[in-house]
Design an enzyme around this catalytic site. Structure first.
Site, mmCIF file in Angstrom:
data_model
loop_
_atom_site.group_PDB
_atom_site.id
_atom_site.type_symbol
_atom_site.label_atom_id
_atom_site.label_comp_id
_atom_site.label_asym_id
_atom_site.label_seq_id
_atom_site.Cartn_x
_atom_site.Cartn_y
_atom_site.Cartn_z
ATOM 1 C CB CYS A 263 -8.568 -9.534 39.411
ATOM 2 S SG CYS A 263 -6.994 -10.409 39.298
ATOM 3 C CG HIS B 248 7.695 4.924 32.265
ATOM 4 N ND1 HIS B 248 8.430 5.472 31.247
ATOM 5 C CD2 HIS B 248 7.004 5.958 32.818
ATOM 6 C CE1 HIS B 248 8.189 6.778 31.187
ATOM 7 N NE2 HIS B 248 7.338 7.096 32.128
HETATM 8 P P1 NAD Z 1 14.201 7.480 24.332
HETATM 9 O O1 NAD Z 1 14.292 6.207 23.569
HETATM 10 O O2 NAD Z 1 13.100 8.414 24.021
HETATM 11 O O3 NAD Z 1 15.570 8.283 24.124
HETATM 12 C C1 NAD Z 1 16.822 7.682 24.277
HETATM 13 C C2 NAD Z 1 17.856 8.753 24.537
HETATM 14 O O4 NAD Z 1 19.085 8.097 24.864
HETATM 15 C C3 NAD Z 1 18.149 9.658 23.313
HETATM 16 O O5 NAD Z 1 18.166 11.011 23.756
HETATM 17 C C4 NAD Z 1 19.532 9.209 22.869
HETATM 18 O O6 NAD Z 1 20.298 10.266 22.310
HETATM 19 C C5 NAD Z 1 20.149 8.732 24.190
HETATM 20 N N1 NAD Z 1 21.249 7.785 24.051
HETATM 21 C C6 NAD Z 1 21.490 6.920 23.038
HETATM 22 N N2 NAD Z 1 22.606 6.215 23.262
HETATM 23 C C7 NAD Z 1 23.085 6.637 24.453
HETATM 24 C C8 NAD Z 1 24.224 6.274 25.231
HETATM 25 N N3 NAD Z 1 25.085 5.341 24.805
HETATM 26 N N4 NAD Z 1 24.441 6.902 26.409
HETATM 27 C C9 NAD Z 1 23.578 7.864 26.848
HETATM 28 N N5 NAD Z 1 22.474 8.254 26.142
HETATM 29 C C10 NAD Z 1 22.240 7.633 24.966
HETATM 30 O O7 NAD Z 1 14.232 7.093 25.862
HETATM 31 P P2 NAD Z 1 13.389 7.651 27.107
HETATM 32 O O8 NAD Z 1 13.523 9.131 27.177
HETATM 33 O O9 NAD Z 1 13.794 6.800 28.249
HETATM 34 O O10 NAD Z 1 11.854 7.385 26.781
HETATM 35 C C11 NAD Z 1 11.453 6.182 26.225
HETATM 36 C C12 NAD Z 1 10.405 5.425 26.996
HETATM 37 O O11 NAD Z 1 10.507 4.111 26.504
HETATM 38 C C13 NAD Z 1 10.623 5.315 28.460
HETATM 39 O O12 NAD Z 1 9.430 5.626 29.033
HETATM 40 C C14 NAD Z 1 10.928 3.836 28.753
HETATM 41 O O13 NAD Z 1 9.997 3.294 29.643
HETATM 42 C C15 NAD Z 1 10.708 3.130 27.479
HETATM 43 N N6 NAD Z 1 11.867 2.311 27.063
HETATM 44 C C16 NAD Z 1 12.540 1.582 28.002
HETATM 45 C C17 NAD Z 1 13.641 0.834 27.622
HETATM 46 C C18 NAD Z 1 14.376 0.052 28.679
HETATM 47 O O14 NAD Z 1 13.827 -0.252 29.724
HETATM 48 N N7 NAD Z 1 15.656 -0.265 28.458
HETATM 49 C C19 NAD Z 1 14.081 0.820 26.308
HETATM 50 C C20 NAD Z 1 13.364 1.581 25.375
HETATM 51 C C21 NAD Z 1 12.250 2.321 25.776
#
Ligand code: NAD
Length: 240
Positions: free
Chosen positions: A129, A118
């Site tokens: 551009c 992502h």
């Molecule tokens: P999501 O936010 O949809 O889901 C987060 C998941 O992490 C949940 O299932 C939750 O239960 C779990 N979780 C929470 N605490 C945890 C822990 N301590 N250990 C392990 N698991 C834990 O995340 P996603 O599926 O990655 O999708 C979200 C999208 O948002 C992605 O495409 C990403 O690009 C973006 N995003 C990125 C970041 C980042 O770069 N840190 C942060 C938020 C969202």
């Protein structure tokens, strides 16, 4: 020790090719909020209303400010033992990381092979551009401009946009040849990334999920806990 941790250790201890597939939950214990799951709202707003091309068109300054806030938060977030355990296994066993995260935390922990499905919050791309540049505007107010005059946007994949082909192809190759896939901290609802674990399973990989609120149905082992505590435990046999 719980039965699922012992099972995961057994699978990982003998695995030839380990692939980590990570999502926002990996950063939760570093203080980086997730999108979904408990505590997963950003400043009380739904990411779906900010992380879109339409939102940037309508109010670029609001979107930039949200990303600046996220960049500062990520810059100040500490690595935890789960990040470090993944990096150690990458170094020692040649494991690779496929991530949906945009935060650069894997690279900061020392992983060399990271496919960012992502994009990255630490790069910008010109709307006109399409030139990409490292983002150096952390303290700048307003929307920065490209040398061509076009507005710069974060080089991340927004809702409704397609994935960059290079990391997507790399993910398919790596997950198609993995012995064990460790899925950490993803709600597995964002497609097409979520379909990758199914691809790995069909190609014969065993799937271990680490998540305090597990979501996947097609998993061999579910480790029901946080990444910072559980990853060092289940990966210990790879590091002896
Ligand atoms: P999501 O936010 O949809 O889901 C987060 C998941 O992490 C949940 O299932 C939750 O239960 C779990 N979780 C929470 N605490 C945890 C822990 N301590 N250990 C392990 N698991 C834990 O995340 P996603 O599926 O990655 O999708 C979200 C999208 O948002 C992605 O495409 C990403 O690009 C973006 N995003 C990125 C970041 C980042 O770069 N840190 C942060 C938020 C969202």
């Amino acid at each position: 020790m719980s039965r699922s941790i012992a099972l995961a250790q057994r699978l990982l201890g003998v695995a030839e090719r380990i692939v980590f597939f990570t999502g926002a939950g990996l950063g939760a214990e570093s203080g980086i909020p997730t999108f979904r799951g408990s505590g997963g709202l950003w400043q009380g707003v739904r990411p779906e209303t900010l992380a879109t091309p339409q939102a940037f068109e309508e109010d670029p300054v609001r979107v930039w400010e949200w990303y600046q806030w996220r960049r500062r938060l990520i810059r100040d977030a500490p690595l935890h033992d789960g990040h470090r355990a993944i990096a150690d296994v990458c170094r020692k066993k040649g494991a690779v990381v496929i991530t949906q995260n945009v935060d650069g935390m894997h690279q900061r922990s020392g992983c060399e092979s990271v496919a960012e499905l992502h994009g990255s919050i630490w790069r910008s791309r010109c709307q006109v551009c399409e030139a990409e540049a490292p983002d150096e505007s952390l303290d700048q107010a307003g929307v920065p401009l490209c040398p061509c005059g076009g507005p710069l946007r974060p080089a991340v994949v927004w809702f409704g946009e397609s994935l960059p082909p290079a990391p997507w192809n790399e993910a398919q190759v790596e997950l198609g040849s993995a012995a064990v896939v460790v899925v950490v901290g993803t709600s597995a609802v964002v497609q097409p990334a979520a379909s990758l674990t199914e691809l790995a399973r069909r190609a014969g990989a065993r799937v271990v999920e680490v998540n305090p609120e597990p979501v996947g149905d097609a998993r061999d082992v579910i480790v029901d806990g946080g990444a910072a505590e559980c990853l060092p435990l289940i990966l210990a046999p790879c590091l002896t």
